[in-house]
Design a protein around this motif. Sequence first.
Motif, PDB file in Angstrom:
ATOM      1  N   LYS A 137      42.672  45.835  36.064  1.00 52.44           N
ATOM      2  CA  LYS A 137      41.830  45.433  34.936  1.00 52.44           C
ATOM      3  C   LYS A 137      41.384  43.979  35.059  1.00 52.44           C
ATOM      4  N   LEU A 138      42.273  43.124  35.592  1.00 50.50           N
ATOM      5  CA  LEU A 138      41.978  41.700  35.689  1.00 50.50           C
ATOM      6  C   LEU A 138      41.017  41.352  36.816  1.00 50.50           C
ATOM      7  N   SER A 139      40.627  42.335  37.564  1.00 52.06           N
ATOM      8  CA  SER A 139      39.688  42.067  38.659  1.00 52.06           C
ATOM      9  C   SER A 139      38.294  41.717  38.150  1.00 52.06           C
ATOM     10  N   SER A 140      38.055  41.931  36.850  1.00 52.31           N
ATOM     11  CA  SER A 140      36.775  41.562  36.245  1.00 52.31           C
ATOM     12  C   SER A 140      37.049  40.887  34.906  1.00 52.31           C
ATOM     13  N   PRO A 141      36.098  40.096  34.405  1.00 50.23           N
ATOM     14  CA  PRO A 141      36.307  39.421  33.109  1.00 50.23           C
ATOM     15  C   PRO A 141      36.535  40.421  31.989  1.00 50.23           C
TER      16      PRO A 141
ATOM     17  N   MET B 157      53.425  39.182  29.791  1.00 49.15           N
ATOM     18  CA  MET B 157      52.825  40.169  28.883  1.00 49.15           C
ATOM     19  C   MET B 157      51.907  39.434  27.919  1.00 49.15           C
ATOM     20  N   PHE B 158      50.715  39.983  27.733  1.00 49.43           N
ATOM     21  CA  PHE B 158      49.704  39.298  26.927  1.00 49.43           C
ATOM     22  C   PHE B 158      48.677  40.313  26.446  1.00 49.43           C
ATOM     23  N   THR B 159      47.956  39.940  25.417  1.00 52.71           N
ATOM     24  CA  THR B 159      46.906  40.808  24.879  1.00 52.71           C
ATOM     25  C   THR B 159      45.556  40.450  25.490  1.00 52.71           C
ATOM     26  N   ASP B 160      44.569  41.303  25.270  1.00 47.26           N
ATOM     27  CA  ASP B 160      43.258  41.117  25.906  1.00 47.26           C
ATOM     28  C   ASP B 160      42.591  39.795  25.547  1.00 47.26           C
ATOM     29  N   ASP B 161      42.797  39.320  24.313  1.00 49.03           N
ATOM     30  CA  ASP B 161      42.109  38.096  23.919  1.00 49.03           C
ATOM     31  C   ASP B 161      42.610  36.877  24.688  1.00 49.03           C
ATOM     32  N   GLN B 162      43.761  37.003  25.364  1.00 47.95           N
ATOM     33  CA  GLN B 162      44.278  35.904  26.191  1.00 47.95           C
ATOM     34  C   GLN B 162      44.208  36.225  27.689  1.00 47.95           C
ATOM     35  N   ALA B 163      43.590  37.359  28.018  1.00 47.40           N
ATOM     36  CA  ALA B 163      43.668  37.848  29.402  1.00 47.40           C
ATOM     37  C   ALA B 163      43.040  36.897  30.413  1.00 47.40           C
ATOM     38  N   ASN B 164      41.881  36.310  30.079  1.00 47.91           N
ATOM     39  CA  ASN B 164      41.227  35.433  31.049  1.00 47.91           C
ATOM     40  C   ASN B 164      42.022  34.166  31.303  1.00 47.91           C
ATOM     41  N   VAL B 165      42.795  33.718  30.316  1.00 49.18           N
ATOM     42  CA  VAL B 165      43.644  32.537  30.506  1.00 49.18           C
ATOM     43  C   VAL B 165      44.935  32.922  31.229  1.00 49.18           C
ATOM     44  N   TRP B 166      45.445  34.127  30.961  1.00 45.03           N
ATOM     45  CA  TRP B 166      46.726  34.558  31.509  1.00 45.03           C
ATOM     46  C   TRP B 166      46.614  35.289  32.842  1.00 45.03           C
ATOM     47  N   ARG B 167      45.434  35.418  33.400  1.00 39.24           N
ATOM     48  CA  ARG B 167      45.283  36.275  34.584  1.00 39.24           C
ATOM     49  C   ARG B 167      46.136  35.805  35.768  1.00 39.24           C
TER      50      ARG B 167
END
Length: 705
Positions: free
Chosen positions: A235-239, A299-309
């Motif tokens: 999932k993290l392979s794209s924004p 572990m993180f939610t989608d709203d933090q995904a770009n920072v936590w990738r």
Amino acid sequence: MKEIFFFCLLLFSMPVFAQEKKYWQQEVDYTIRVKLDDVNNFLRGNIEIEYTNNSPDTLHYIMMHLWANAYKNNYTAFAKQKLQNGSTDFYYSGENDRGFIDSLNFVVMGLKATTEIDSANIDIAKINLPIPLYPDKKIVITTPFRIKIPKTFSRMGHIGQQYQISQWYPKPAVYDRYGWHAMPYLDQGEFYSEFGKFDVEITLPKNYVVAATGVLQNKIEEEWLNKKSQATIDKLSSPIYVNKSERDSFPPSLPETKTLHYLAEQVHDFAWFADKKYNVVKGSVELPYSKKEVTTWVMFTDDQANVWRNAIHYVDSSIYYYSKWVGEYPYPQATAVYGALEAGGGMEYPMITVISGSSRTKDLEGVIAHEVGHNWFYGILAFNEREHPWMDEGINSFYENRYVETRYPDEGFFADIIPSIVKTLELDYPHHYGNYLFYSFCAAPHNDQPMDINANQFTTTNYGSIVYAKTPEIFLYLQNFLGKEIYDSIMHEFFEEWKFKHPYPEDIKTFFEMKTKKELDWFFNQLIETTDHLDYKLKKEDVSLQIGNSTYDQLIVKNNGEVKGPYSIAAFKDKNKVREIWYGGFNGKMKVTFPDGDYDYFKIDPDYSLPEINRKNNFLKTRGVLKTMEPIRFQWLASIDNPNRTQLFFTPLAGWNYYDGLTPGIALYNSVIVPHKINFILLPQIGLHSGKFVGLGAVNVPFYL
């Protein structure tokens, strides 16, 4: 005569042996079974506490923490502290948003125990034992309990159906060489707990993702998390874009439940976090010396995904570097989880840390490094951080800074500013200089407090400037004085000697003095226990001195401060440091020798490792006039205090009055934030209508009593 002499020697030595006290600490083992009601936000469960008395004392009661009661009303220590520190969210909260613990019925070895709630703090109880607990004996304490989970106002709580479950179960206070340490829950001020084993089962709806202290025993759940990890990596392979409604909504809980089983050893707390929307990333890190592998999770939610990738790499590198510098991580896993924390940027628990929201990856990495680092300072070395917060937050902040400077050696404190501006304003300072600025902001006007006071005695500002800023600065000072290699060696030995124990300040002092063979009162007795300040001044260069075949410059140094600490002097040629020497501390004025050479100037503390409150007197030119005065720099508007320049700030200004008309002019001043010994502001102006010079001026010379 020999026999009589031996008998006398033995007789006089016996009292000494009798006075020696063997180190001891209690052991507390927990078995907890709990179920989450995510409709009404309740936890219901039972706890069994096996308490082993390793002390030389017979105990007739156990002091028990019921910290969930801190959220019950406006009269708890927590509620009062929040209000005192300017936060009114809890004070004006509704009854449904508050929390408590009830349904308690303490039984000791099958006998009912009477409970006394502390008259001043409803989150502290005294459990009177129906039978005495003798030395080297153990008892079993059981009770049911129910917890109303509050809205997140601090550490434990929930936002919707995201849960942060910490400081939650009935927990015995520490009984150590100084007696009982029962303490109310506080927002500013952390904890002190006893080591033991945890056997915890958590029952909750099946679609929750849970992160917890300890090692998960459910193979099916572990396989599910592994699959979620792979799905998250894909999932993290794209924004990832999430709108606000998606962020604040929660999928329905499944009617089916699951019971997760966790085991943990040699830890003194247990926390867990749950959300149905968590993404999961699994990793691992190899320890630097033993080469053992530690499993890591984020572990993180989608709203933090770009920072936590890339957050899994931050956890891995933190474990690696702290293991390298302090001592190897002893646990099998470590987790960082995003949560709705309201007590700072992050909060640590054994094997797990919760991090509040971040907007930048660099900020997130720093917070993760700091919170993972607490596994060493708080976790493994279980300091009494409520009474001595510098031992936990402060020393850990020193290593956090070392981590950042190791990972990003070319990025200084102002790395986020455009490089051309950094160069123009001469802001090229190392990362740790931010700690010095924060400390000097409070120390220069004498608004600071001693480091070694109880956490709740600090003002909000000083809790940051002293605990989090001064402490790492003085430990950098100690490291540079001893040498990094020697300092690291001592810290490794201290870690091995005191891991899974409760060292106090005197234990650190004794250990460092024993290993260095140096008297360190200036560090532990002055810099830590008092507000004494450090301030050495280079006064002038005296006549040269011939010693054997070598020639030495004689420099006159004055100690303007109260701390008798060591200091270094460096010689520079063409702005390059060519030689540096450390000298022992002193009071008053002293001549010191420095090897003769072709130098342009001398400087005390060239690398900013001394926590001096005045760096403006550290400079001495070898030729010319005004030798102790740094080059003058005219600076528009403002800047931080530059220890390498005599700064004169200026800014255009204009006024108007009926007689003089428009009055353009300029403001000239020498201080902006940190006051100097002499502070001035001059406002020369000219009246365009009257043709006369007008304006104001002021000179301020502060005195501190």
